[in-house]
Motif scaffolding. Structure first.
Motif, short mmCIF file in Angstrom:
data_model
loop_
_atom_site.label_atom_id
_atom_site.label_comp_id
_atom_site.label_asym_id
_atom_site.label_seq_id
_atom_site.Cartn_x
_atom_site.Cartn_y
_atom_site.Cartn_z
N ILE A 36 47.65 32.95 55.95
CA ILE A 36 47.04 33.18 54.63
C ILE A 36 46.15 32.02 54.23
O ILE A 36 45.01 32.21 53.76
N LEU A 37 46.63 30.80 54.43
CA LEU A 37 45.88 29.63 53.98
C LEU A 37 44.66 29.37 54.85
O LEU A 37 43.64 28.87 54.37
N ASN A 167 35.23 28.10 36.83
CA ASN A 167 36.30 28.56 35.93
C ASN A 167 36.84 29.88 36.48
O ASN A 167 36.19 30.91 36.38
N LEU A 168 38.03 29.77 37.11
CA LEU A 168 38.62 30.93 37.78
C LEU A 168 37.69 31.43 38.89
O LEU A 168 37.39 30.68 39.81
N ASN A 169 37.21 32.66 38.79
CA ASN A 169 36.33 33.20 39.83
C ASN A 169 34.87 33.19 39.40
O ASN A 169 34.05 33.89 39.97
N TRP A 225 34.35 35.58 46.46
CA TRP A 225 35.29 34.92 47.37
C TRP A 225 36.17 33.90 46.65
O TRP A 225 37.22 33.52 47.16
N LEU A 226 35.76 33.45 45.46
CA LEU A 226 36.65 32.59 44.68
C LEU A 226 37.87 33.38 44.19
O LEU A 226 38.98 32.86 44.15
N VAL A 231 43.77 34.66 44.83
CA VAL A 231 44.83 35.60 45.23
C VAL A 231 45.65 35.01 46.37
O VAL A 231 46.89 35.08 46.38
N PHE A 232 44.97 34.39 47.35
CA PHE A 232 45.68 33.77 48.47
C PHE A 232 46.61 32.66 47.97
O PHE A 232 47.73 32.51 48.46
N PHE A 233 46.14 31.87 47.00
CA PHE A 233 46.98 30.79 46.45
C PHE A 233 48.24 31.37 45.80
O PHE A 233 49.35 30.87 46.00
N THR A 234 48.04 32.43 45.02
CA THR A 234 49.17 33.03 44.31
C THR A 234 50.19 33.61 45.28
O THR A 234 51.41 33.39 45.14
#
Length: 258
Positions: A36-37, A167-169, A225-226, A231-234
């Motif tokens: 994932i990372l 800021n976020l995505n 892609w941000l 999502v990957f982090f979560t």
């Protein structure tokens, strides 16, 4: 006697389950986290040519809702635009490094060892996510000395100051229109502190000249892609926490068994 035998049998089963957890399931989760990372890390990098130069560019239309006072197209080449993106990628890579140091041949001896690893990985992931969700607070002199104005073609007028941040995505651009404060002005000069967004009336000194912000415009655009990276982090943080919870269940049994 029967109760004692049952208790011993229960402990034996739990010990086998815990051994399986340390030897098998932990490594399965670590492999999943690595996959994932690595995918998240790829979101921050652009393909390069044989010479090492980026060959892909991304164009984004920045605009405000309901007005066209400020509108433009920005070309993003890699992650060089915003420090936040670079920092997030570095934290992701550090988390991957921690996971790769415990390859499939590594034998975890205790649950505490796994918990410490998960805490270290989660710290890096939390920092990566925070860099994208919490914009940095900057003073106006820091923005003025950042060199962002030199990125524009044609060159921006001297009374314009710009700042990019994540800021976020969303990629956000703030445009500050400046007014030079003359030495004879009767205004009480009070330099503004650090902020994500400075308001009209904010004052600062740069290069022996004093300025006041007269107008502020903010435009933004979504960077798909941000959102993927967040999502990957979560998902990764959830996997880490789930593994910690499983380890804690066994730890609580060992700590509180009669």
């Amino acid at each position: 006697m029967a109760a004692a035998m049952a208790s011993q049998g229960e402990r034996a089963v739990l010990e086998e389950e815990f051994k399986w957890l340390l030897q098998e399931e932990v490594h399965a989760v670590l492999r999943q986290l690595q996959d994932i990372l690595k995918e998240a890390s790829h979101r921050f990098a652009l393909p390069t040519s044989g010479s090492g130069r980026a060959v892909k560019q991304e164009n984004f239309v920045l605009s405000t809702s309901g007005t066209d006072q400020v509108k433009g197209v920005m070309t993003l080449q890699g992650d060089a635009l915003c420090q936040a993106i670079q920092d997030a990628r570095n934290h992701v890579n550090q988390a991957i490094y921690l996971l790769m140091n415990r390859d499939v041949n590594y034998q975890f001896k205790t649950g505490l060892e796994v918990l410490k690893l998960m805490d270290a990985v989660m710290l890096q992931l939390s920092r990566a996510r925070n860099r994208l969700t919490t914009p940095a607070t900057l003073t106006l002199p820091e923005i003025a000395s950042s060199g962002l104005t030199k990125m524009f073609t044609p060159t921006l007028p001297p009374d314009i100051l710009v700042n990019f941040y994540i800021n976020l995505n969303k990629l956000c651009l703030t445009v500050y229109q400046l007014h030079v404060l003359q030495p004879s002005t009767t205004k009480n000069f009070k330099p503004a502190g650090g902020s994500v967004l400075h308001n009209p009336g904010a004052m600062f000194e740069f290069g022996s000249q004093r300025y006041e912000v007269s107008h502020v415009h903010k435009v933004e655009c979504v960077v798909p892609w941000l959102n993927d990276a967040l999502v990957f982090f979560t998902v990764s943080l959830q996997l880490c926490q789930q593994l910690k919870d499983k380890i804690s269940v066994f730890s609580s049994y060992w700590n509180y068994r009669p």
